[in-house]
Design a protein around this motif. Structure first.
Motif, mmCIF file in Angstrom:
data_model
loop_
_atom_site.group_PDB
_atom_site.id
_atom_site.type_symbol
_atom_site.label_atom_id
_atom_site.label_comp_id
_atom_site.label_asym_id
_atom_site.label_seq_id
_atom_site.Cartn_x
_atom_site.Cartn_y
_atom_site.Cartn_z
ATOM 1 N N LYS A 7 -0.198 -9.673 -6.378
ATOM 2 C CA LYS A 7 -0.959 -10.371 -5.333
ATOM 3 C C LYS A 7 -1.604 -9.363 -4.382
ATOM 4 O O LYS A 7 -2.791 -9.481 -4.045
ATOM 5 C CB LYS A 7 -0.006 -11.300 -4.576
ATOM 6 C CG LYS A 7 -0.452 -11.740 -3.187
ATOM 7 C CD LYS A 7 -1.562 -12.752 -3.216
ATOM 8 C CE LYS A 7 -1.793 -13.327 -1.829
ATOM 9 N NZ LYS A 7 -3.003 -14.188 -1.781
ATOM 10 N N ALA A 8 -0.843 -8.359 -3.940
ATOM 11 C CA ALA A 8 -1.370 -7.358 -3.011
ATOM 12 C C ALA A 8 -2.519 -6.577 -3.639
ATOM 13 O O ALA A 8 -3.523 -6.284 -2.985
ATOM 14 C CB ALA A 8 -0.250 -6.406 -2.583
ATOM 15 N N GLY B 121 6.746 -1.322 -4.138
ATOM 16 C CA GLY B 121 5.349 -1.001 -3.858
ATOM 17 C C GLY B 121 4.701 -0.042 -4.823
ATOM 18 O O GLY B 121 3.588 0.446 -4.568
ATOM 19 N N SER B 122 5.327 0.239 -5.963
ATOM 20 C CA SER B 122 4.791 1.265 -6.857
ATOM 21 C C SER B 122 3.482 0.835 -7.517
ATOM 22 O O SER B 122 2.594 1.662 -7.736
ATOM 23 C CB SER B 122 5.829 1.632 -7.921
ATOM 24 O OG SER B 122 6.236 0.496 -8.646
ATOM 25 N N ILE B 123 3.340 -0.456 -7.838
ATOM 26 C CA ILE B 123 2.091 -0.912 -8.456
ATOM 27 C C ILE B 123 0.943 -0.768 -7.462
ATOM 28 O O ILE B 123 -0.135 -0.255 -7.795
ATOM 29 C CB ILE B 123 2.213 -2.370 -8.927
ATOM 30 C CG1 ILE B 123 3.308 -2.500 -9.983
ATOM 31 C CG2 ILE B 123 0.879 -2.852 -9.503
ATOM 32 C CD1 ILE B 123 3.576 -3.939 -10.416
ATOM 33 N N GLU B 124 1.175 -1.178 -6.229
ATOM 34 C CA GLU B 124 0.150 -1.038 -5.193
ATOM 35 C C GLU B 124 -0.224 0.434 -4.998
ATOM 36 O O GLU B 124 -1.400 0.781 -4.847
ATOM 37 C CB GLU B 124 0.654 -1.607 -3.874
ATOM 38 C CG GLU B 124 1.046 -3.078 -3.926
ATOM 39 C CD GLU B 124 1.865 -3.469 -2.718
ATOM 40 O OE1 GLU B 124 1.306 -3.482 -1.614
ATOM 41 O OE2 GLU B 124 3.072 -3.744 -2.884
ATOM 42 N N GLY C 135 -4.396 4.888 -5.855
ATOM 43 C CA GLY C 135 -4.724 6.275 -6.143
ATOM 44 C C GLY C 135 -3.701 7.283 -5.680
ATOM 45 O O GLY C 135 -3.951 8.497 -5.720
ATOM 46 N N GLU C 136 -2.534 6.814 -5.216
ATOM 47 C CA GLU C 136 -1.495 7.765 -4.814
ATOM 48 C C GLU C 136 -0.990 8.527 -6.036
ATOM 49 O O GLU C 136 -0.931 7.993 -7.144
ATOM 50 C CB GLU C 136 -0.334 7.025 -4.138
ATOM 51 C CG GLU C 136 -0.697 6.445 -2.780
ATOM 52 C CD GLU C 136 0.524 5.903 -2.038
ATOM 53 O OE1 GLU C 136 1.631 6.413 -2.273
ATOM 54 O OE2 GLU C 136 0.350 4.981 -1.225
ATOM 55 N N LYS C 137 -0.621 9.788 -5.818
ATOM 56 C CA LYS C 137 -0.181 10.651 -6.918
ATOM 57 C C LYS C 137 1.292 10.401 -7.209
ATOM 58 O O LYS C 137 2.174 11.082 -6.698
ATOM 59 C CB LYS C 137 -0.420 12.124 -6.565
ATOM 60 C CG LYS C 137 -1.886 12.483 -6.355
ATOM 61 C CD LYS C 137 -2.694 12.293 -7.644
ATOM 62 C CE LYS C 137 -4.131 12.701 -7.473
ATOM 63 N NZ LYS C 137 -4.934 12.463 -8.703
ATOM 64 N N ILE C 138 1.535 9.391 -8.031
ATOM 65 C CA ILE C 138 2.905 9.127 -8.465
ATOM 66 C C ILE C 138 2.929 9.111 -9.973
ATOM 67 O O ILE C 138 1.892 8.934 -10.640
ATOM 68 C CB ILE C 138 3.457 7.799 -7.894
ATOM 69 C CG1 ILE C 138 2.647 6.605 -8.437
ATOM 70 C CG2 ILE C 138 3.437 7.798 -6.382
ATOM 71 C CD1 ILE C 138 3.255 5.262 -8.072
#
Length: 246
Positions: free
Chosen positions: A46-47, A229-232, A237-240
């Motif tokens: 959803k987010a 929050g990993s999908i968001e 574009g966060e480097k994970i």
């Protein structure tokens, strides 16, 4: 879920993504469906959708059946694979229900026709749904035995024109040189080329999926779903996780 990456904010770098969710995600590492886990995933979807990102999803069925494992116990592989495909549809319907509870319009499309619960897989129709802001969930694998859902995810991503293939994993936060659950000294890669992935014979994804992504230069990001929050975060574009590219 544990504390993890910060929530995505502002404008995401992607317009259209294909998210692969393994069956283990749906079961929380156990057989069956864990409603709390699916509710958490639906909130993240959803987010992401609220950011204006078009989201398509391929789901696995390993929380119910794995064709290769059933084959090892004496079952014919093609029949075992069809059982696995039907398991993915159960996961699709569960995810659809929780997404719609969050106010996200969804459509389920399956490679095996089952008109009472889902649309047939039609790529152009899927794209129209995405353009209208609906989340499209693909089930029943490729509709054919001997194909992993990793390979199906790469194929669907290419066919609908996704910019990136996001490989959400349960219990691991990226690609390692060996299984981190068995080897505490395993080294995590931040980036890999397709050829490096294949040369190292890494088992976190099907080699056919990697080869297909390489042939069409489809970037892949492997990341863990255990952190909140990993999908968001990965869509923002966060480097994970681990990025696999040309």
């Amino acid at each position: 879920m544990t504390d993890g990456p910060t929530k995505a904010a502002g404008r995401a770098p992607y317009k259209r993504v294909l998210l692969k969710l393994s069956g283990e995600v749906f079961g929380g590492g156990r057989v069956g469906v864990d409603p709390d886990v699916i509710a958490s995933v639906a909130k993240q979807i959803k987010a992401v959708s609220d950011l204006g990102v078009q989201v398509a999803i391929v789901v696995g069925g390993g929380n119910f059946f794995r064709g290769a494992e059933l084959q090892q116990r004496g079952m014919e592989r093609d029949r075992a694979d069809y059982m696995g495909m039907l398991g993915t549809v159960m996961n699709c319907l569960a995810l659809q229900d929780f997404c719609e509870k969050e106010g996200v319009q969804t459509r389920v499309q399956t490679a095996i026709t089952m008109g009472q619960v889902a649309e047939p897989y039609i790529p152009r129709r899927a794209e129209r749904h995405l353009e209208k802001g609906r989340v499209v969930i693909f089930g029943a694998g490729s509709g054919m035995p001997y194909f992993s859902t990793d390979t199906v995810a790469a194929q669907r991503a290419l066919e609908i024109g996704a910019e990136v293939l996001l490989m959400g994993k349960q219990g691991v936060d990226g690609v390692y040189d060996s299984d981190p659950r068995q080897n505490p000294a395993a080294i995590k890669f931040d980036e890999l080329t397709y050829d490096e992935f294949l040369a190292r014979d890494l088992k976190v994804a099907d080699a056919t999926a990697i080869s297909m992504a390489r042939d069409y230069k489809l970037p892949m990001i492997f990341f863990g779903l255990d952190a909140a929050g990993s999908i968001e975060a990965v869509v923002a574009g966060e480097k994970i996780g681990t990025t696999v590219h040309a």
